[in-house]
Design an enzyme around this catalytic site. Structure first.
Site, PDB file in Angstrom:
ATOM      1  N   CYS A  17       0.835  -1.188   0.000  1.00 32.10           N
ATOM      2  CA  CYS A  17       0.000   0.000   0.000  1.00 32.10           C
ATOM      3  C   CYS A  17       0.877   1.247   0.000  1.00 32.10           C
ATOM      4  O   CYS A  17       1.852   1.285   0.740  1.00 32.10           O
ATOM      5  CB  CYS A  17      -0.888  -0.030   1.245  1.00 32.10           C
ATOM      6  SG  CYS A  17      -2.037   1.346   1.347  1.00 32.10           S
ATOM      7  N   PRO A  18       0.577   2.215  -0.823  1.00 26.76           N
ATOM      8  CA  PRO A  18      -0.609   2.366  -1.663  1.00 26.76           C
ATOM      9  C   PRO A  18      -0.401   1.959  -3.122  1.00 26.76           C
ATOM     10  O   PRO A  18      -1.251   2.212  -3.959  1.00 26.76           O
ATOM     11  CB  PRO A  18      -0.873   3.871  -1.585  1.00 26.76           C
ATOM     12  CG  PRO A  18       0.509   4.459  -1.595  1.00 26.76           C
ATOM     13  CD  PRO A  18       1.353   3.477  -0.785  1.00 26.76           C
TER      14      PRO A  18
END
Length: 79
Positions: A17-18
């Site tokens: 992430c992200p």
């Protein structure tokens, strides 16, 4: 449910992430309307991250998510 037939595949395995969402957004922008993007990920958070992104993003639809063997496969259609 039958697994959607992808137009393109995006491999974000090893990314956290992200990045799966960022790269999915970039890839979807380059596709024709109606195209299906298959996203291959190893980040467990991609399940909720991509779902949330798809729900908040007009013009995309999360068709299916498949989890197995430490891999997460997402199918996203561009409206």
């Amino acid at each position: 449910m039958t697994t959607p037939d992808p137009t393109e595949t995006l491999d974000v395995t090893g990314e956290n992430c992200p990045m799966p969402v960022v790269k999915t957004k970039q890839a979807i922008e380059g596709l024709e309307s109606g195209a299906v993007l298959e996203v291959l990920a190893t980040d467990a958070g991609s399940m909720s991250d991509l779902q949330g992104w798809a729900e908040a993003t007009p013009g995309v639809e999360l068709l299916e998510q498949v989890e197995g063997d430490g891999r997460y496969t997402h199918y996203v259609r561009k409206a």
